[in-house]
Design an enzyme around this catalytic site. Sequence first.
Site, PDB file in Angstrom:
ATOM      1  N   LYS A 171       0.841  -1.251   0.038  1.00  0.00           N
ATOM      2  CA  LYS A 171       0.082  -0.079  -0.197  1.00  0.00           C
ATOM      3  C   LYS A 171       0.959   1.031  -0.093  1.00  0.00           C
ATOM      4  O   LYS A 171       1.872   1.363   0.890  1.00  0.00           O
ATOM      5  CB  LYS A 171      -0.911   0.003   1.190  1.00  0.00           C
ATOM      6  CG  LYS A 171      -2.145  -0.944   1.286  1.00  0.00           C
ATOM      7  CD  LYS A 171      -3.015  -0.650   2.312  1.00  0.00           C
ATOM      8  CE  LYS A 171      -4.148  -1.763   2.270  1.00  0.00           C
ATOM      9  NZ  LYS A 171      -5.095  -1.489   3.273  1.00  0.00           N
ATOM     10  N   ASN A 220      -7.008  -4.416   9.725  1.00  0.00           N
ATOM     11  CA  ASN A 220      -7.749  -3.267  10.407  1.00  0.00           C
ATOM     12  C   ASN A 220      -8.336  -3.292  11.613  1.00  0.00           C
ATOM     13  O   ASN A 220      -9.168  -2.481  12.013  1.00  0.00           O
ATOM     14  CB  ASN A 220      -8.747  -2.638   9.361  1.00  0.00           C
ATOM     15  CG  ASN A 220      -8.080  -2.552   8.015  1.00  0.00           C
ATOM     16  OD1 ASN A 220      -6.932  -1.896   7.967  1.00  0.00           O
ATOM     17  ND2 ASN A 220      -8.700  -2.412   6.834  1.00  0.00           N
ATOM     18  N   GLU A 233      -7.081  -6.474  -0.857  1.00  0.00           N
ATOM     19  CA  GLU A 233      -8.151  -6.460   0.203  1.00  0.00           C
ATOM     20  C   GLU A 233      -9.344  -6.516  -0.201  1.00  0.00           C
ATOM     21  O   GLU A 233     -10.476  -5.680  -0.114  1.00  0.00           O
ATOM     22  CB  GLU A 233      -7.933  -4.753   0.860  1.00  0.00           C
ATOM     23  CG  GLU A 233      -8.586  -4.926   2.387  1.00  0.00           C
ATOM     24  CD  GLU A 233      -8.150  -3.584   2.958  1.00  0.00           C
ATOM     25  OE1 GLU A 233      -7.068  -3.190   2.960  1.00  0.00           O
ATOM     26  OE2 GLU A 233      -9.108  -3.209   3.756  1.00  0.00           O
TER      27      GLU A 233
HETATM   28  P1  NAD Z   1       6.695   8.506  10.607  1.00  0.00           P
HETATM   29  O1  NAD Z   1       7.165   7.956   9.138  1.00  0.00           O
HETATM   30  O2  NAD Z   1       6.211   9.860  10.522  1.00  0.00           O
HETATM   31  O3  NAD Z   1       7.940   8.340  11.641  1.00  0.00           O
HETATM   32  C1  NAD Z   1       7.914   8.777  13.100  1.00  0.00           C
HETATM   33  C2  NAD Z   1       8.885   9.754  13.190  1.00  0.00           C
HETATM   34  O4  NAD Z   1      10.102   8.787  13.541  1.00  0.00           O
HETATM   35  C3  NAD Z   1       9.496  10.860  12.273  1.00  0.00           C
HETATM   36  O5  NAD Z   1       9.687  11.915  12.796  1.00  0.00           O
HETATM   37  C4  NAD Z   1      10.707   9.950  11.584  1.00  0.00           C
HETATM   38  O6  NAD Z   1      11.453  10.985  10.926  1.00  0.00           O
HETATM   39  C5  NAD Z   1      11.417   9.467  12.820  1.00  0.00           C
HETATM   40  N1  NAD Z   1      12.186   8.243  12.652  1.00  0.00           N
HETATM   41  C6  NAD Z   1      11.931   7.127  11.615  1.00  0.00           C
HETATM   42  N2  NAD Z   1      12.798   6.355  12.157  1.00  0.00           N
HETATM   43  C7  NAD Z   1      13.730   6.582  13.023  1.00  0.00           C
HETATM   44  C8  NAD Z   1      14.764   6.231  13.764  1.00  0.00           C
HETATM   45  N3  NAD Z   1      15.141   4.822  13.616  1.00  0.00           N
HETATM   46  N4  NAD Z   1      15.366   6.908  14.873  1.00  0.00           N
HETATM   47  C9  NAD Z   1      14.788   8.336  15.052  1.00  0.00           C
HETATM   48  N5  NAD Z   1      13.739   8.784  14.643  1.00  0.00           N
HETATM   49  C10 NAD Z   1      13.246   8.025  13.549  1.00  0.00           C
HETATM   50  O7  NAD Z   1       5.698   7.410  11.343  1.00  0.00           O
HETATM   51  P2  NAD Z   1       5.394   5.849  11.199  1.00  0.00           P
HETATM   52  O8  NAD Z   1       4.579   5.603  12.377  1.00  0.00           O
HETATM   53  O9  NAD Z   1       6.460   5.146  11.079  1.00  0.00           O
HETATM   54  O10 NAD Z   1       4.465   5.909   9.749  1.00  0.00           O
HETATM   55  C11 NAD Z   1       3.183   6.510   9.913  1.00  0.00           C
HETATM   56  C12 NAD Z   1       2.762   6.665   8.450  1.00  0.00           C
HETATM   57  O11 NAD Z   1       2.687   5.288   7.867  1.00  0.00           O
HETATM   58  C13 NAD Z   1       1.218   7.266   8.168  1.00  0.00           C
HETATM   59  O12 NAD Z   1       1.315   7.845   7.045  1.00  0.00           O
HETATM   60  C14 NAD Z   1       0.342   5.897   7.973  1.00  0.00           C
HETATM   61  O13 NAD Z   1      -0.425   6.526   6.961  1.00  0.00           O
HETATM   62  C15 NAD Z   1       1.514   4.994   7.545  1.00  0.00           C
HETATM   63  N6  NAD Z   1       0.960   3.537   7.289  1.00  0.00           N
HETATM   64  C16 NAD Z   1       1.002   3.007   5.926  1.00  0.00           C
HETATM   65  C17 NAD Z   1       0.636   1.765   6.104  1.00  0.00           C
HETATM   66  C18 NAD Z   1       0.780   0.751   4.804  1.00  0.00           C
HETATM   67  O14 NAD Z   1       0.319  -0.373   4.952  1.00  0.00           O
HETATM   68  N7  NAD Z   1       1.242   1.308   3.790  1.00  0.00           N
HETATM   69  C19 NAD Z   1       0.465   1.141   7.366  1.00  0.00           C
HETATM   70  C20 NAD Z   1       0.389   1.682   8.483  1.00  0.00           C
HETATM   71  C21 NAD Z   1       0.734   2.968   8.338  1.00  0.00           C
HETATM   72  N1  GLY Z   2      -1.975  -1.586   7.311  1.00  0.00           N
HETATM   73  C1  GLY Z   2      -3.018  -2.372   6.815  1.00  0.00           C
HETATM   74  C2  GLY Z   2      -2.628  -3.133   5.471  1.00  0.00           C
HETATM   75  O1  GLY Z   2      -1.596  -2.891   5.187  1.00  0.00           O
HETATM   76  O2  GLY Z   2      -3.770  -3.649   4.725  1.00  0.00           O
END
Ligand code: NAD
Ligand code: GLY
Length: 369
Positions: free
Chosen positions: A148, A250, A242
């Site tokens: 995704k 989910n 999905e």
């Molecule tokens: P993020 O990518 O914003 O990372 C969180 C923070 O941690 C950021 O400030 C980043 O710079 C920092 N960071 C990252 N790695 C680090 C490290 N090793 N050391 C120090 N700092 C670090 O947040 P996230 O929770 O990783 O991702 C959230 C995003 O993922 C949302 O946009 C959400 O929609 C998406 N998401 C996508 C899917 C999918 O299936 N594609 C599933 C769940 C979430």
């Molecule tokens: N995060 C839900 C999915 O990848 O389907």
Amino acid sequence: MRTIKVELGEGAREDRSYDIVVDRGLLDRIGGAMRDMGFSGRCTLITNPTVGALYSGRVLESLKAGGLQPVVIEVPDGEEYKTLAEVSKVYDRLIEERMERGSAIVALGGGVVGDMAGFVAATFLRGVPFIQVPTTLLAQVDSSVGGKTGVNHPLGKNLIGAFYQPRAVFIDPDVLETLEERELKAGLAEVIKYGVIWDEAFFSFLEENSKALAGRGGDEIVTAIERSCSIKAEVVSRDERESGLRCILNFGHTFGHAIEALTGYTRFKHGEAVSVGMVMAAALSVSLGLTPERTMLRIRDLLVDMGLPVEAPGIDGQDLVETMRLDKKVRAGAIRFVLVEEIGSVVVREVEEERIKASFALLSACSGG
Ligand code: NAD
Ligand code: GLY
């Protein structure tokens, strides 16, 4: 080192299967692994300034040692930059650098970088090869696996996107050492989700090792990453787009998304809202007679042990239902939920709004409120 395969596509012609490799110190071996996969020549490392400052030097060295010629593109750090406008700036750079169809994109960062870089890879020159190097726990166990990709729209999160699978996912658990504690815990919520939806033995493992996991240091976190990835790989292999099974990923998210929306996406991190949402989904399951109350209490206790929130004080139940009704998964007044029958087994059901509201009483009884 552990390798988990995501099996995709039928027949050799359409084989899009790929490996998820989990290993400490893997960051220094990415270039060699890509060379062994047949990559050579120019490639683009997409990261953000926070992660770039910590890790892009090592990844660049490794890419060069593997015979690749990398160029770095940084996107700003933050969910608010997960937009088409930022993606467009990345296209500009790729065109200026004269990147070609065979030039791989390597995403180094959390879910924001991974989702954006994946979307760029899906669309630039109608698709270029893409490698995920996730650096948050959430990205390692969830967003980097399954294809995704996408960006947000002013009217909603993740509304613009594509299913586009990476060629490989390289996970180095050591990078979690620099991750903020709150980010780590938000990722643990998704780890717990896998236990609830798929694997009671894994859930028990998490219960037995909750302190070590929240402390991130030991091998327990590596085991948790590997098992989470293998569950996600299995689910995605069976239902890539999905159309059915994949929606069990989910669990807790229908409530969680509504909690995030009602609090302006600022009070809770996504994983924290999912944590509260999983308790609400479990309470709804109890209230519908699908599972005994002890199932909900077991889920809630594990989340508490991991230091995650299990309630969202100040959120009105009526507002929560209204917000969920606006969600895309609603049909004729009934909202679809992933509900738990027992730890390790879930079902999908449409539930009438009155039944949802009735379950809130159970929650307040359990929290003493
Ligand atoms: P993020 O990518 O914003 O990372 C969180 C923070 O941690 C950021 O400030 C980043 O710079 C920092 N960071 C990252 N790695 C680090 C490290 N090793 N050391 C120090 N700092 C670090 O947040 P996230 O929770 O990783 O991702 C959230 C995003 O993922 C949302 O946009 C959400 O929609 C998406 N998401 C996508 C899917 C999918 O299936 N594609 C599933 C769940 C979430
Ligand atoms: N995060 C839900 C999915 O990848 O389907």
